[in-house]
Design a protein around this motif. Structure first.
Motif, PDB file in Angstrom:
ATOM      1  N   THR A 190       0.835  -1.202   0.000  1.00  0.00           N
ATOM      2  CA  THR A 190       0.000   0.000   0.000  1.00  0.00           C
ATOM      3  C   THR A 190       0.870   1.253   0.000  1.00  0.00           C
ATOM      4  O   THR A 190       2.082   1.194   0.234  1.00  0.00           O
ATOM      5  CB  THR A 190      -0.915   0.017   1.235  1.00  0.00           C
ATOM      6  OG1 THR A 190      -0.103   0.000   2.422  1.00  0.00           O
ATOM      7  CG2 THR A 190      -1.838  -1.203   1.247  1.00  0.00           C
ATOM      8  N   ASP A 208      -1.635  -4.484  -8.727  1.00  0.00           N
ATOM      9  CA  ASP A 208      -2.521  -3.711  -7.849  1.00  0.00           C
ATOM     10  C   ASP A 208      -2.072  -3.724  -6.393  1.00  0.00           C
ATOM     11  O   ASP A 208      -2.604  -2.979  -5.560  1.00  0.00           O
ATOM     12  CB  ASP A 208      -3.975  -4.183  -7.970  1.00  0.00           C
ATOM     13  CG  ASP A 208      -4.208  -5.607  -7.471  1.00  0.00           C
ATOM     14  OD1 ASP A 208      -3.273  -6.231  -6.925  1.00  0.00           O
ATOM     15  OD2 ASP A 208      -5.342  -6.112  -7.637  1.00  0.00           O
ATOM     16  N   HIS A 226      -5.579  -8.344 -11.684  1.00  0.00           N
ATOM     17  CA  HIS A 226      -4.650  -7.793 -10.694  1.00  0.00           C
ATOM     18  C   HIS A 226      -3.389  -7.229 -11.336  1.00  0.00           C
ATOM     19  O   HIS A 226      -2.557  -6.630 -10.651  1.00  0.00           O
ATOM     20  CB  HIS A 226      -4.273  -8.858  -9.665  1.00  0.00           C
ATOM     21  CG  HIS A 226      -3.710 -10.123 -10.259  1.00  0.00           C
ATOM     22  ND1 HIS A 226      -4.319 -10.818 -11.275  1.00  0.00           N
ATOM     23  CD2 HIS A 226      -2.578 -10.830  -9.969  1.00  0.00           C
ATOM     24  CE1 HIS A 226      -3.605 -11.886 -11.583  1.00  0.00           C
ATOM     25  NE2 HIS A 226      -2.540 -11.901 -10.813  1.00  0.00           N
ATOM     26  N   LYS A 241      -2.633  -5.888  -4.219  1.00  0.00           N
ATOM     27  CA  LYS A 241      -3.633  -6.498  -3.343  1.00  0.00           C
ATOM     28  C   LYS A 241      -3.733  -8.013  -3.486  1.00  0.00           C
ATOM     29  O   LYS A 241      -3.889  -8.727  -2.494  1.00  0.00           O
ATOM     30  CB  LYS A 241      -5.008  -5.894  -3.628  1.00  0.00           C
ATOM     31  CG  LYS A 241      -5.093  -4.390  -3.451  1.00  0.00           C
ATOM     32  CD  LYS A 241      -6.465  -3.879  -3.886  1.00  0.00           C
ATOM     33  CE  LYS A 241      -6.558  -2.368  -3.800  1.00  0.00           C
ATOM     34  NZ  LYS A 241      -7.884  -1.872  -4.288  1.00  0.00           N
ATOM     35  N   CYS A 286       2.943   3.230 -14.517  1.00  0.00           N
ATOM     36  CA  CYS A 286       1.877   2.356 -14.035  1.00  0.00           C
ATOM     37  C   CYS A 286       0.622   3.176 -13.757  1.00  0.00           C
ATOM     38  O   CYS A 286       0.707   4.293 -13.236  1.00  0.00           O
ATOM     39  CB  CYS A 286       2.317   1.632 -12.761  1.00  0.00           C
ATOM     40  SG  CYS A 286       3.443   0.246 -13.056  1.00  0.00           S
ATOM     41  N   PRO A 287      -0.557   2.648 -14.073  1.00  0.00           N
ATOM     42  CA  PRO A 287      -1.797   3.383 -13.795  1.00  0.00           C
ATOM     43  C   PRO A 287      -2.074   3.423 -12.290  1.00  0.00           C
ATOM     44  O   PRO A 287      -1.608   2.550 -11.543  1.00  0.00           O
ATOM     45  CB  PRO A 287      -2.859   2.572 -14.536  1.00  0.00           C
ATOM     46  CG  PRO A 287      -2.303   1.190 -14.602  1.00  0.00           C
ATOM     47  CD  PRO A 287      -0.817   1.354 -14.733  1.00  0.00           C
ATOM     48  N   PRO A 288      -2.833   4.412 -11.824  1.00  0.00           N
ATOM     49  CA  PRO A 288      -3.121   4.523 -10.382  1.00  0.00           C
ATOM     50  C   PRO A 288      -3.788   3.280  -9.801  1.00  0.00           C
ATOM     51  O   PRO A 288      -3.602   2.970  -8.620  1.00  0.00           O
ATOM     52  CB  PRO A 288      -4.051   5.738 -10.305  1.00  0.00           C
ATOM     53  CG  PRO A 288      -3.718   6.549 -11.515  1.00  0.00           C
ATOM     54  CD  PRO A 288      -3.377   5.554 -12.583  1.00  0.00           C
ATOM     55  N   SER A 289      -4.562   2.556 -10.616  1.00  0.00           N
ATOM     56  CA  SER A 289      -5.232   1.346 -10.129  1.00  0.00           C
ATOM     57  C   SER A 289      -4.258   0.201  -9.881  1.00  0.00           C
ATOM     58  O   SER A 289      -4.549  -0.725  -9.122  1.00  0.00           O
ATOM     59  CB  SER A 289      -6.293   0.896 -11.139  1.00  0.00           C
ATOM     60  OG  SER A 289      -5.682   0.630 -12.400  1.00  0.00           O
ATOM     61  N   HIS A 290      -3.100   0.247 -10.548  1.00  0.00           N
ATOM     62  CA  HIS A 290      -2.073  -0.792 -10.427  1.00  0.00           C
ATOM     63  C   HIS A 290      -0.720  -0.089 -10.277  1.00  0.00           C
ATOM     64  O   HIS A 290       0.089  -0.067 -11.203  1.00  0.00           O
ATOM     65  CB  HIS A 290      -2.074  -1.695 -11.662  1.00  0.00           C
ATOM     66  CG  HIS A 290      -3.330  -2.478 -11.843  1.00  0.00           C
ATOM     67  ND1 HIS A 290      -4.520  -1.907 -12.251  1.00  0.00           N
ATOM     68  CD2 HIS A 290      -3.593  -3.809 -11.662  1.00  0.00           C
ATOM     69  CE1 HIS A 290      -5.453  -2.847 -12.321  1.00  0.00           C
ATOM     70  NE2 HIS A 290      -4.919  -4.006 -11.966  1.00  0.00           N
TER      71      HIS A 290
END
Length: 373
Positions: A85, A259, A271, A261, A285-289
């Motif tokens: 995180t 991601d 993921h 997670k 990298c995109p914010p989601s990953h």
């Protein structure tokens, strides 16, 4: 009028009863003839028999998550423990270096109709796959079982499992010969942010059901199939030069943004993501990953040439190519290679040694192991 209705009804009942009796007799005859009789029936009636999975691709049952191994509740999600995180994708531009990579050189060790990612615990449920790296990979493989297995990679610490659909020339299995090149690269511009794979991460690249157009436009596609001077083929070329050193080649890259997670998701893809182009044409990298991991690139070479009309994958046509990765590296070994070669911006071999920069040393010793203190 009533008499006519009764007679009509009686005739109908007799016709239906006769038909049912004939059907019952037919089914009984097939059952008594044994299991081969039903299979032979379509061919005897002039209909083509079911296609062999070797020639046309094995039709697999839909894959649904099941409770097995690393996914005890069977929901398809395998959480990372602990999750990663607080990571922000980097859009910084680092000092320019052309290379930031190392190789995992791994040989084929077996083939089997197994897929421990898509069909965990279901031996024989998949089309045939060609396995490299971990020599114990089968339908029942888990993170723990792979960690206890051996490997046909040059680095003993790489017990990861790599697999792809088996290639056939007619009915003859064609295996890549010798160590195959599996690159570990920086997929993002800021190579300094790349971190090692978490233990147990797994994913699928491409799809056995993708169309030729989807294969051509896949974000991981490099140049399609190659042989001789023929490039950018998105199905098998009709022919390849027959010289001894001509092989069928393919390069395809994996997503490298995680991601943070999950080690797996129900579709074995959600993921992970490919970097996106942002700012001054840099890959981010995109914010989601947001977590940058090494970008795997398969560089496969099959010893087949000449007439290619009978060349097929176990999954179907050439554009059904896909591959799977299941991480089981020794953590310390992978950490050393990522830090020395990717973050250190070198062009390393499987020892983590850059021949163009010998002064930088190697991450591993002559046995492809971590140097002893």
């Amino acid at each position: 009028m009533a008499t006519r209705l009764n007679r009509s009804t009686l005739v109908s009942v007799l016709v239906v009863a006769t038909a049912l009796a004939l059907v019952a007799l037919g089914l009984s005859a097939i059952a008594n003839a044994g299991p081969g009789a039903a299979d032979a029936a379509p061919e005897a009636a002039g209909k083509p028999a079911a296609a062999s999975h070797v020639a046309q691709g094995h039709a697999m049952a839909p894959a649904k998550p099941v409770a097995f191994g690393d996914d005890p509740d069977g929901d398809g999600y395998i959480p990372a423990e602990p999750p990663v995180t607080g990571v922000e994708p980097s859009d910084e531009i680092p000092p320019h270096r052309y290379f930031h990579e190392f190789q995992a050189n791994c040989s084929v060790n077996h083939t089997a109709p197994d897929d421990p990612i898509v069909y965990p615990g279901r031996a024989g449920a998949s089309h045939d796959h060609t396995f490299m790296g971990n020599d114990t990979t089968n339908a029942n493989s888990t993170t723990a079982s792979l960690g206890a297995g051996g490997t046909t990679c040059l680095a003993p610490g790489d017990r990861s499992a790599y697999w792809m659909p088996t290639l056939y020339n007619g009915n003859e299995e064609v295996r890549p010969i010798g160590p195959q090149t599996i690159y570990y690269k920086a997929g993002v511009t800021d190579y300094r942010t790349v971190r090692p794979f978490p233990k147990g991460l797994r994913f699928v690249v491409g799809s056995p059901t993708q169309t030729a157009e989807e294969f051509r436009n896949h974000p991981g596609m490099v140049e399609g199939y190659e042989c001789g001077e023929s490039y950018h083929n998105y199905d098998f070329p009709a022919a390849c030069p027959t010289s001894r050193d001509t092989q069928l080649n393919l390069r395809m890259q994996a997503p490298s943004c995680w991601d943070g997670k999950y080690l797996d998701t129900p579709d074995h893809k959600a993921h992970m993501a490919y970097p996106v182009v942002m700012g001054a044409n840099q890959d981010v990298c995109p914010p989601s990953h947001p977590v940058a991991l090494p970008m795997i690139e398969f560089k496969m070479a099959w010893p087949v040439n000449g007439d290619m009309s009978r060349v097929r994958l176990a999954s179907g046509t050439g554009h059904s190519f896909h591959y799977d990765f299941f991480n089981a590296w020794d953590d310390a070994t992978l950490d050393a290679l990522v830090d020395h070669c990717i973050v250190g911006a070198l062009q390393c071999n499987a020892r983590g040694y850059d021949e163009n920069n010998p002064g930088e040393g190697a991450a591993l010793d002559e046995n492809y192991e971590l140097p002893r203190p």
